[in-house]
Every structure is written in C-alpha cells, then in structure tokens.
Design a protein around this motif. Structure first.
Motif, PDB file in Angstrom:
ATOM      1  N   MET A   1     -28.976 -25.779 -22.154  1.00 56.60           N
ATOM      2  CA  MET A   1     -27.686 -25.111 -22.376  1.00 56.60           C
ATOM      3  C   MET A   1     -26.780 -25.964 -23.251  1.00 56.60           C
ATOM      4  SD  MET A   1     -26.659 -23.227 -18.808  1.00 56.60           S
ATOM      5  CE  MET A   1     -26.804 -24.686 -17.778  1.00 56.60           C
ATOM      6  N   ARG A   2     -25.880 -25.312 -23.946  1.00 59.72           N
ATOM      7  CA  ARG A   2     -24.865 -26.020 -24.733  1.00 59.72           C
ATOM      8  C   ARG A   2     -23.699 -26.348 -23.795  1.00 59.72           C
ATOM      9  NH1 ARG A   2     -24.838 -25.837 -30.225  1.00 59.72           N
ATOM     10  NH2 ARG A   2     -22.563 -25.712 -30.324  1.00 59.72           N
ATOM     11  N   VAL A   3     -23.364 -27.631 -23.720  1.00 58.45           N
ATOM     12  CA  VAL A   3     -22.424 -28.108 -22.712  1.00 58.45           C
ATOM     13  C   VAL A   3     -21.278 -28.864 -23.365  1.00 58.45           C
ATOM     14  CG1 VAL A   3     -22.156 -29.534 -20.640  1.00 58.45           C
ATOM     15  CG2 VAL A   3     -24.319 -28.360 -21.077  1.00 58.45           C
ATOM     16  N   VAL A   4     -20.071 -28.598 -22.899  1.00 58.39           N
ATOM     17  CA  VAL A   4     -18.923 -29.468 -23.166  1.00 58.39           C
ATOM     18  C   VAL A   4     -18.659 -30.241 -21.887  1.00 58.39           C
ATOM     19  CG1 VAL A   4     -16.447 -29.593 -23.606  1.00 58.39           C
ATOM     20  CG2 VAL A   4     -17.863 -28.022 -24.941  1.00 58.39           C
ATOM     21  N   GLU A  18     -26.414 -37.657 -15.913  1.00 58.80           N
ATOM     22  CA  GLU A  18     -27.325 -36.671 -15.324  1.00 58.80           C
ATOM     23  C   GLU A  18     -27.534 -35.486 -16.263  1.00 58.80           C
ATOM     24  OE1 GLU A  18     -29.741 -34.815 -12.416  1.00 58.80           O
ATOM     25  OE2 GLU A  18     -28.933 -36.848 -12.415  1.00 58.80           O
ATOM     26  N   ILE A  19     -26.456 -35.026 -16.885  1.00 62.14           N
ATOM     27  CA  ILE A  19     -26.548 -33.866 -17.780  1.00 62.14           C
ATOM     28  C   ILE A  19     -27.356 -34.218 -19.030  1.00 62.14           C
ATOM     29  CG2 ILE A  19     -25.197 -32.342 -19.278  1.00 62.14           C
ATOM     30  CD1 ILE A  19     -22.976 -32.531 -17.111  1.00 62.14           C
ATOM     31  N   VAL A  20     -27.080 -35.394 -19.587  1.00 59.26           N
ATOM     32  CA  VAL A  20     -27.809 -35.825 -20.789  1.00 59.26           C
ATOM     33  C   VAL A  20     -29.290 -36.009 -20.474  1.00 59.26           C
ATOM     34  CG1 VAL A  20     -28.073 -37.672 -22.482  1.00 59.26           C
ATOM     35  CG2 VAL A  20     -25.782 -36.879 -21.859  1.00 59.26           C
ATOM     36  N   SER A  21     -29.594 -36.675 -19.353  1.00 61.06           N
ATOM     37  CA  SER A  21     -30.993 -36.924 -18.997  1.00 61.06           C
ATOM     38  C   SER A  21     -31.723 -35.639 -18.633  1.00 61.06           C
ATOM     39  CB  SER A  21     -31.079 -37.922 -17.836  1.00 61.06           C
ATOM     40  OG  SER A  21     -30.486 -37.394 -16.660  1.00 61.06           O
ATOM     41  N   GLY A  22     -30.972 -34.593 -18.268  1.00 57.59           N
ATOM     42  CA  GLY A  22     -31.578 -33.299 -17.963  1.00 57.59           C
ATOM     43  C   GLY A  22     -31.974 -32.517 -19.203  1.00 57.59           C
ATOM     44  N   ASP A 174     -25.941 -36.003  -8.644  1.00 53.87           N
ATOM     45  CA  ASP A 174     -27.142 -35.286  -8.213  1.00 53.87           C
ATOM     46  C   ASP A 174     -26.828 -33.821  -7.917  1.00 53.87           C
ATOM     47  OD1 ASP A 174     -30.001 -35.274  -7.060  1.00 53.87           O
ATOM     48  OD2 ASP A 174     -28.790 -34.582  -5.355  1.00 53.87           O
ATOM     49  N   LEU A 175     -25.671 -33.584  -7.284  1.00 54.62           N
ATOM     50  CA  LEU A 175     -25.263 -32.222  -6.950  1.00 54.62           C
ATOM     51  C   LEU A 175     -25.079 -31.381  -8.207  1.00 54.62           C
ATOM     52  CD1 LEU A 175     -24.386 -30.473  -4.435  1.00 54.62           C
ATOM     53  CD2 LEU A 175     -22.036 -31.053  -5.077  1.00 54.62           C
ATOM     54  N   MET A 176     -24.434 -31.958  -9.214  1.00 49.76           N
ATOM     55  CA  MET A 176     -24.230 -31.219 -10.461  1.00 49.76           C
ATOM     56  C   MET A 176     -25.557 -30.948 -11.155  1.00 49.76           C
ATOM     57  SD  MET A 176     -22.041 -29.629 -12.317  1.00 49.76           S
ATOM     58  CE  MET A 176     -20.371 -30.237 -11.953  1.00 49.76           C
ATOM     59  N   GLY A 177     -26.493 -31.887 -11.057  1.00 43.83           N
ATOM     60  CA  GLY A 177     -27.813 -31.663 -11.630  1.00 43.83           C
ATOM     61  C   GLY A 177     -28.505 -30.474 -10.981  1.00 43.83           C
ATOM     62  N   ARG A 178     -28.383 -30.355  -9.656  1.00 46.90           N
ATOM     63  CA  ARG A 178     -28.981 -29.223  -8.944  1.00 46.90           C
ATOM     64  C   ARG A 178     -28.260 -27.916  -9.277  1.00 46.90           C
ATOM     65  NH1 ARG A 178     -28.451 -30.066  -3.277  1.00 46.90           N
ATOM     66  NH2 ARG A 178     -27.395 -32.059  -3.474  1.00 46.90           N
ATOM     67  N   ALA A 179     -26.928 -28.017  -9.426  1.00 41.97           N
ATOM     68  CA  ALA A 179     -26.160 -26.820  -9.800  1.00 41.97           C
ATOM     69  C   ALA A 179     -26.578 -26.324 -11.181  1.00 41.97           C
ATOM     70  CB  ALA A 179     -24.669 -27.140  -9.779  1.00 41.97           C
ATOM     71  N   ALA A 181     -29.528 -26.714 -12.587  1.00 46.78           N
ATOM     72  CA  ALA A 181     -30.851 -26.096 -12.482  1.00 46.78           C
ATOM     73  C   ALA A 181     -30.728 -24.664 -11.968  1.00 46.78           C
ATOM     74  CB  ALA A 181     -31.736 -26.923 -11.563  1.00 46.78           C
ATOM     75  N   ALA A 182     -29.857 -24.454 -10.975  1.00 47.78           N
ATOM     76  CA  ALA A 182     -29.639 -23.105 -10.441  1.00 47.78           C
ATOM     77  C   ALA A 182     -28.962 -22.208 -11.470  1.00 47.78           C
ATOM     78  CB  ALA A 182     -28.794 -23.182  -9.169  1.00 47.78           C
ATOM     79  N   LEU A 183     -28.038 -22.789 -12.238  1.00 57.20           N
ATOM     80  CA  LEU A 183     -27.335 -22.014 -13.266  1.00 57.20           C
ATOM     81  C   LEU A 183     -28.313 -21.520 -14.330  1.00 57.20           C
ATOM     82  CD1 LEU A 183     -24.319 -21.278 -13.807  1.00 57.20           C
ATOM     83  CD2 LEU A 183     -24.245 -23.235 -15.365  1.00 57.20           C
ATOM     84  N   GLU A 184     -29.250 -22.376 -14.700  1.00 55.92           N
ATOM     85  CA  GLU A 184     -30.253 -21.987 -15.693  1.00 55.92           C
ATOM     86  C   GLU A 184     -31.130 -20.850 -15.188  1.00 55.92           C
ATOM     87  OE1 GLU A 184     -31.717 -25.294 -18.639  1.00 55.92           O
ATOM     88  OE2 GLU A 184     -31.876 -26.049 -16.577  1.00 55.92           O
ATOM     89  N   ARG A 185     -31.395 -20.840 -13.875  1.00 58.60           N
ATOM     90  CA  ARG A 185     -32.215 -19.775 -13.285  1.00 58.60           C
ATOM     91  C   ARG A 185     -31.391 -18.542 -12.940  1.00 58.60           C
ATOM     92  NH1 ARG A 185     -33.749 -24.208 -10.003  1.00 58.60           N
ATOM     93  NH2 ARG A 185     -32.605 -23.254  -8.261  1.00 58.60           N
ATOM     94  N   ASP A 186     -30.096 -18.606 -13.219  1.00 62.95           N
ATOM     95  CA  ASP A 186     -29.171 -17.525 -12.877  1.00 62.95           C
ATOM     96  C   ASP A 186     -29.141 -17.291 -11.362  1.00 62.95           C
ATOM     97  OD1 ASP A 186     -27.233 -15.637 -13.512  1.00 62.95           O
ATOM     98  OD2 ASP A 186     -28.691 -14.004 -13.654  1.00 62.95           O
ATOM     99  N   SER A 187     -29.261 -18.397 -10.593  1.00 58.80           N
ATOM    100  CA  SER A 187     -29.292 -18.267  -9.141  1.00 58.80           C
ATOM    101  C   SER A 187     -28.166 -19.053  -8.453  1.00 58.80           C
ATOM    102  CB  SER A 187     -30.642 -18.754  -8.601  1.00 58.80           C
ATOM    103  OG  SER A 187     -30.841 -20.129  -8.877  1.00 58.80           O
ATOM    104  N   LEU A 188     -27.189 -19.540  -9.222  1.00 61.88           N
ATOM    105  CA  LEU A 188     -26.064 -20.262  -8.626  1.00 61.88           C
ATOM    106  C   LEU A 188     -25.047 -19.244  -8.126  1.00 61.88           C
ATOM    107  CD1 LEU A 188     -24.810 -23.007  -8.011  1.00 61.88           C
ATOM    108  CD2 LEU A 188     -23.709 -22.944 -10.255  1.00 61.88           C
ATOM    109  N   GLN A 189     -24.947 -19.132  -6.815  1.00 57.75           N
ATOM    110  CA  GLN A 189     -24.058 -18.151  -6.197  1.00 57.75           C
ATOM    111  C   GLN A 189     -22.740 -18.815  -5.797  1.00 57.75           C
ATOM    112  OE1 GLN A 189     -24.989 -14.836  -5.946  1.00 57.75           O
ATOM    113  NE2 GLN A 189     -26.772 -15.513  -7.124  1.00 57.75           N
ATOM    114  N   PHE A 190     -21.632 -18.146  -6.050  1.00 59.29           N
ATOM    115  CA  PHE A 190     -20.306 -18.690  -5.749  1.00 59.29           C
ATOM    116  C   PHE A 190     -19.688 -17.948  -4.564  1.00 59.29           C
ATOM    117  CE2 PHE A 190     -21.024 -19.980 -10.089  1.00 59.29           C
ATOM    118  CZ  PHE A 190     -20.533 -21.275 -10.112  1.00 59.29           C
ATOM    119  N   THR A 191     -19.083 -18.727  -3.663  1.00 61.59           N
ATOM    120  CA  THR A 191     -18.444 -18.185  -2.464  1.00 61.59           C
ATOM    121  C   THR A 191     -16.951 -18.480  -2.511  1.00 61.59           C
ATOM    122  OG1 THR A 191     -20.454 -18.594  -1.184  1.00 61.59           O
ATOM    123  CG2 THR A 191     -18.413 -18.222   0.053  1.00 61.59           C
TER     124      THR A 191
END
Length: 306
Positions: A1-4, A18-22, A174-179, A181-191
C-alpha cells in the motif's frame, strides 16, 4: 500500500520501521520541524526525521496543516492510508479525508479512557492497574474514532511512565503491523468506542510536578512514577544551607508515619497517610543516582523536605 507516515518522537520510530520492513511504499514522512536544542541551540531533527532519512524516505516538516497549499501537497501523495503515531499537529478534515482508507492512529490507552495528550502518564498517576494500546480510525473529534485492534498492557505497582512508554512502543509497532495485514485483506473491522467512561489525559503542566507530601502515600508514589523520567516529580531539601531541587525518579511504598515531608530514615518520607521510600533521585545539575549514593554525597540531612 501507499502510506504516509506521521510521527515525531522516539515512540513513533518502531512503527515506522515495522511499516518499512513490511514492504509498504512509504511515499512521505511527516514530522515536526527541527527545533533549537542543547547549549549551542543548534536545530535538532526529530527521531522520526532521522529514521526517515536513514531509510531514504522523503520528509515533510510543515508548521501547520491548516493551509490549502499544505493540504494540496498532502493529497498529491495519493496515499492509500496515513499512519499517525504521536505526530503532534492537528489534522484538519481535508487531511483526514485525503487517503483512500483514511488515517489510522496508534493511541496509548484503552479508549475511551485517557483520550488526549498524556495517556501514559495519566494512567499511572491515577493508579490504573492496566492500560493498553489501540489502532483507531481518526475523525475530527479528539481520539473519538472507532477501534480496529488493541492490546491490554498490565501496569505493575512500581512501573514508571518511562517503562510503560518503552513497552507500548514495541507492542504498538507489532499491533500496527497486524492491523496493516488485516487492512490489506480487507478484514480490519472497526468498533465504535463506548459512550461511557471517557476521561481526558490533559498535557502535564509544570505546576503539577511538585510533590505534595500531604497526600496519601499511594497517591504520592503514583505521582512520582507517572512523571518519571520526564518531566520528573520534584521536592526541595536543604543542603549546605540552601534549598536544592531534587527529582524523585523511582519510589516504593515505605514504612512508618510522621508529619508530611518528615524524613523517617534513609530516603523514606512521611506523607499525609503512610510513607514513600525513594530509591532513585536526581539532584539538580547532577545525573540520576540511587538513594545510597545520594545520601553519601548529601551529608547530614534536615528533618523535613519541602
């Protein structure tokens, strides 16, 4: 993804790493402008600024994002998402809406408790036994957006704000890295956040850093560790005929009773209820030292500290 990426202090650096290494394409890094620091008052770049340069990333340091020109530049990055970690500037609506997936913020508390500028310090000062770190979708309100992912973090009885900061810094990356990964799969759900239980972690003011020995020992202990190592809770003691400011950096609950501010032995000081034993202090103009070292250098101590 393109990230700022938007961040400023040391706390933000592991998440950028974490974002760069991902393997994501960080198209821009926003951080606070260099500030004069040190004896020579030379301009010093922020930790995020230095890390971004080491990665070869383009860095932007606007004084504000409220102007149309800066908002046009931000939109031109054509980002999928913006990641905000302790950036330090207000993000107006055009900035929040520019990335395709909006702006995600890494916040150091269990929202809605401790929204605002100093959640780490306020949680410890309040005597909280746990806190957390969460990935939140940003909106115009102050830390009011829905939560995507979070981790609970225990606060041990003698943990300082510095120790909690360092724990959150690692867990948060680590949490942002997992978020991501979920965002890329379109599976990050917000409550949505709960409507009850909101507390605001206002900025630490200089006026509240002085120790009030008339308070109960548990409150004094929480005050000390919540402000350690910076800005530091402090008191004054008479040494060599003059009052010297001393920061209390580490403490634990002590034994004994006496008048508030009374020295009960070593560096155990009576409070309004109970006592606090200081285990690490920093005399004005000196480095941090343990209590035994301070006592050896201080000579005869007075009966009362202020």
């Amino acid at each position: 993804m393109r990230v700022v990426f938007m961040g400023t202090p040391e706390f933000s650096v592991p998440t950028l790493t974490e974002i760069v290494s991902g393997g994501h394409e960080v198209v821009a890094v926003y951080t606070r402008a260099p500030k004069p620091a040190g004896r020579g008052q030379e301009e010093r770049k922020s930790p995020v600024h230095l890390a971004a340069e080491a990665f070869g990333l383009p860095v932007f340091t606007p004084r504000s994002l409220k102007g149309e020109a800066e908002q046009i530049i931000f939109a031109s990055h054509d980002a999928d998402v913006a990641i905000v970690v302790a950036y330090g500037l207000l993000l107006p609506k055009p900035i929040l809406e520019a990335p395709r997936l909006g702006c995600l913020n890494l916040h150091g508390s269990l929202l809605p408790r401790w929204r605002g500028a100093a959640p780490i310090q306020r949680a410890i000062m309040a005597g909280d036994r746990q806190t957390g770190i969460q990935v939140m979708q940003m909106e115009e309100g102050l830390d009011t957006g829905p939560i995507g992912l979070g981790e609970v973090i225990a606060i041990s009885p003698d943990m300082t704000a510095g120790e909690l900061h360092d724990t959150m810094m690692v867990v948060g990356a680590d949490l942002m890295g997992r978020a991501f990964a979920a965002l890329e799969r379109d599976s990050l759900q917000f409550t949505p956040q709960a409507e009850d239980g909101a507390l605001y972690a206002k900025k630490i003011e200089k006026a509240e850093t002085r120790i009030d020995w008339s308070r109960p020992a548990a409150e004094v202990h929480n005050h000390i560790r919540g402000l350690s190592p910076f800005p530091g809770a402090w008191f004054e003691i008479e040494l060599g005929g003059k009052l010297v400011r001393v920061k209390a950096l580490r403490s634990t609950l002590g034994q004994g009773t006496g008048a508030p501010g009374e020295l009960l032995g070593d560096l155990t000081i009576a409070c309004g209820e109970g006592a606090v034993r200081l285990t690490q202090v920093q005399r004005e103009g000196k480095g941090a030292m343990d209590a035994a070292t301070f006592l050896r250098g201080a000579g005869t101590l007075p009966a009362i500290v202020h």
